[in-house]
Design an enzyme around this catalytic site. Sequence first.
Site, PDB file in Angstrom:
ATOM      1  N   LEU A 150       0.822  -1.208   0.000  1.00  0.00           N
ATOM      2  CA  LEU A 150       0.000   0.000   0.000  1.00  0.00           C
ATOM      3  C   LEU A 150       0.859   1.263   0.000  1.00  0.00           C
ATOM      4  O   LEU A 150       1.963   1.283   0.525  1.00  0.00           O
ATOM      5  CB  LEU A 150      -0.957   0.020   1.198  1.00  0.00           C
ATOM      6  N   GLY A 261      11.301  10.130   0.533  1.00  0.00           N
ATOM      7  CA  GLY A 261      11.431   9.995   1.981  1.00  0.00           C
ATOM      8  C   GLY A 261      10.351   9.048   2.458  1.00  0.00           C
ATOM      9  O   GLY A 261       9.878   8.202   1.706  1.00  0.00           O
ATOM     10  N   CYS A 264       9.358   4.072   4.371  1.00  0.00           N
ATOM     11  CA  CYS A 264       9.604   2.825   3.645  1.00  0.00           C
ATOM     12  C   CYS A 264      10.819   2.873   2.722  1.00  0.00           C
ATOM     13  O   CYS A 264      11.796   2.155   2.949  1.00  0.00           O
ATOM     14  CB  CYS A 264       8.371   2.454   2.837  1.00  0.00           C
ATOM     15  N   LYS A 267      14.428   3.490   4.307  1.00  0.00           N
ATOM     16  CA  LYS A 267      14.770   2.401   5.224  1.00  0.00           C
ATOM     17  C   LYS A 267      14.963   1.085   4.463  1.00  0.00           C
ATOM     18  O   LYS A 267      15.861   0.290   4.777  1.00  0.00           O
ATOM     19  CB  LYS A 267      13.625   2.276   6.234  1.00  0.00           C
TER      20      LYS A 267
HETATM   21  C1  UGA Z   1       6.051   3.138  -0.887  1.00  0.00           C
HETATM   22  C2  UGA Z   1       5.701   2.269  -2.090  1.00  0.00           C
HETATM   23  O1  UGA Z   1       5.326   3.108  -3.182  1.00  0.00           O
HETATM   24  C3  UGA Z   1       4.561   1.319  -1.756  1.00  0.00           C
HETATM   25  O2  UGA Z   1       4.285   0.482  -2.852  1.00  0.00           O
HETATM   26  C4  UGA Z   1       4.971   0.486  -0.554  1.00  0.00           C
HETATM   27  O3  UGA Z   1       3.944  -0.409  -0.156  1.00  0.00           O
HETATM   28  C5  UGA Z   1       5.295   1.408   0.602  1.00  0.00           C
HETATM   29  O4  UGA Z   1       6.361   2.299   0.224  1.00  0.00           O
HETATM   30  C6  UGA Z   1       5.700   0.557   1.766  1.00  0.00           C
HETATM   31  O5  UGA Z   1       6.766  -0.076   1.717  1.00  0.00           O
HETATM   32  O6  UGA Z   1       4.921   0.422   2.723  1.00  0.00           O
HETATM   33  P1  UGA Z   1       4.967   5.333   0.185  1.00  0.00           P
HETATM   34  O7  UGA Z   1       6.162   5.351   1.096  1.00  0.00           O
HETATM   35  O8  UGA Z   1       3.614   5.529   0.753  1.00  0.00           O
HETATM   36  O9  UGA Z   1       4.916   3.940  -0.599  1.00  0.00           O
HETATM   37  O10 UGA Z   1       5.185   6.502  -0.857  1.00  0.00           O
HETATM   38  P2  UGA Z   1       5.543   6.636  -2.412  1.00  0.00           P
HETATM   39  O11 UGA Z   1       4.336   7.044  -3.139  1.00  0.00           O
HETATM   40  O12 UGA Z   1       6.298   5.475  -2.902  1.00  0.00           O
HETATM   41  O13 UGA Z   1       6.512   7.897  -2.357  1.00  0.00           O
HETATM   42  C7  UGA Z   1       7.755   7.803  -1.675  1.00  0.00           C
HETATM   43  C8  UGA Z   1       8.556   9.064  -1.820  1.00  0.00           C
HETATM   44  O14 UGA Z   1       9.027   9.201  -3.156  1.00  0.00           O
HETATM   45  C9  UGA Z   1       7.813  10.354  -1.499  1.00  0.00           C
HETATM   46  O15 UGA Z   1       8.659  11.177  -0.697  1.00  0.00           O
HETATM   47  C10 UGA Z   1       7.573  10.978  -2.857  1.00  0.00           C
HETATM   48  O16 UGA Z   1       7.518  12.371  -2.803  1.00  0.00           O
HETATM   49  C11 UGA Z   1       8.811  10.523  -3.614  1.00  0.00           C
HETATM   50  N1  UGA Z   1       8.644  10.491  -5.085  1.00  0.00           N
HETATM   51  C12 UGA Z   1       7.733   9.663  -5.652  1.00  0.00           C
HETATM   52  C13 UGA Z   1       9.448  11.287  -5.883  1.00  0.00           C
HETATM   53  O17 UGA Z   1      10.305  12.044  -5.390  1.00  0.00           O
HETATM   54  N2  UGA Z   1       9.295  11.240  -7.246  1.00  0.00           N
HETATM   55  C14 UGA Z   1       8.377  10.426  -7.828  1.00  0.00           C
HETATM   56  O18 UGA Z   1       8.309  10.427  -9.073  1.00  0.00           O
HETATM   57  C15 UGA Z   1       7.580   9.621  -7.017  1.00  0.00           C
END
Ligand code: UGA
Length: 437
Positions: A150, A261, A264, A267
């Site tokens: 998720l 950041g 997830c 880490k």
């Molecule tokens: C992430 C994964 O996307 C999920 O599939 C996973 O289940 C989850 O970790 C987990 O291990 O529980 P999440 O941490 O909620 O989900 O957030 P993301 O949507 O992946 O975004 C992570 C970071 O990447 C954010 O800081 C976002 O701003 C950054 N990001 C995302 C970017 O800098 N550029 C992008 O193009 C996309």
Amino acid sequence: MRMSVIGCGYLGAVHAASMAELGHEVVGIDVDPGKIRALQAAQAPFFEPGLTDILESAMASGRLSFSTDIAAAGGSQVHFIAVGTPQKKGESAYDLSYVDAALDALTPHLADGNLVVGKSTVPVGTAARLAEKMERSGSGASLAWNPEFLREGFAVKDTISPDRLVYGVPAGEKGVQARQLLDEVYAVALSNDTPVVVTDYATAELVKVAANAFLATKISFINAMAEIAEVSGGDVTALADAIGYDARIGRRFLNAGIGFGGGCLPKDIRGFAARAEELGRGESVRFLLEVDAVNMRRRERMVQMVIQALGGQVYRKKVAVLGLAFKPDSDDVRDSPALDVAVRLNGLGAHVIATDPEAIPNSIRLHPQLGFATDTHDALHNADAVVLVTEWKEYRELDPIATGQLVREKILLDGRNVLDPAAWRAAGWTYHGMGRP
Ligand code: UGA
């Protein structure tokens, strides 16, 4: 089906409420009495769109309850372990103490034929170790590993309608039984043709970290291209659009800016690299250290851009920081690049006034030294520079002309490359994107 969910954080609270919403009888258990009190009152202990609605409907149905007493897990057929596996303090590896403590506390309440289902993200090899421990306890219960994918901000949707299910099950008859029970748990998703991968423990554990490692790599790849664009005059946004049209590459997760950041991605890449070292294959994922390094450089780059835009120093300059959460639609500030940028600027003597629709309380707890404003207008008032670091919808939709009337200097730094440079420049702003001319 009767089930318990141990750990009611971002993962467990959503899982418990979603399972009840799908018709199961669920008890959520957590050691934190404050969290349990909130959940018993159908209040989400953190901001997650849609969670309060399903908490309310599931509590009203009588199918969902919460407790601080692990004995409440007794009588359930399936027990999910959804506790946190944070990074160990001062190390890269995962801290598994909560997972072990949850299983140890649960063991006396397990009955023959029960299934314990691990959902927490763990280093490969953990499930096999826990299964041995369970075997020794003689409870007659077995173990499956069922990672969760998720995304915060979409957690309810992703739990109720996942894009895939992964079952890591033991070999033989126990594995067949585990699969049957998991199929019953996820009957609704399966009836909607959700793909299922049934595999062993090690693969299931690896799927989770591999997916997050891939996503982190994709983001750092585009941020590395931003670094090159910065010294060559290119535009990383146009580059991402152009390579994203190649279906093999795809445009998603190619947004350059201050980087990733949250609880997830950072880490998981560190924990994965640490585990690979332990397994004698450190070199296989050593590139993840580079992925991490590119990511961390972007925060500092943003700070340098602010300094440059303000003529060489930020001391006593009023800087409006728009966003604190690690991503929009979340109040989570764990390893948040946005909060980190605010803290770094504050450390350089800037008068930081930070704002965020949801993440101010969590930010104050960690960094009370920052200036905060709950109202965006108050944050912008008389600012010498505006720094957008979390792309909440309300910041993406700011009007350049109206915003220009609030600030002292029309200097804008777009740390997420989400604003239209032409519109802001036309309104008299000096616009700086990341990796864009
Ligand atoms: C992430 C994964 O996307 C999920 O599939 C996973 O289940 C989850 O970790 C987990 O291990 O529980 P999440 O941490 O909620 O989900 O957030 P993301 O949507 O992946 O975004 C992570 C970071 O990447 C954010 O800081 C976002 O701003 C950054 N990001 C995302 C970017 O800098 N550029 C992008 O193009 C996309």
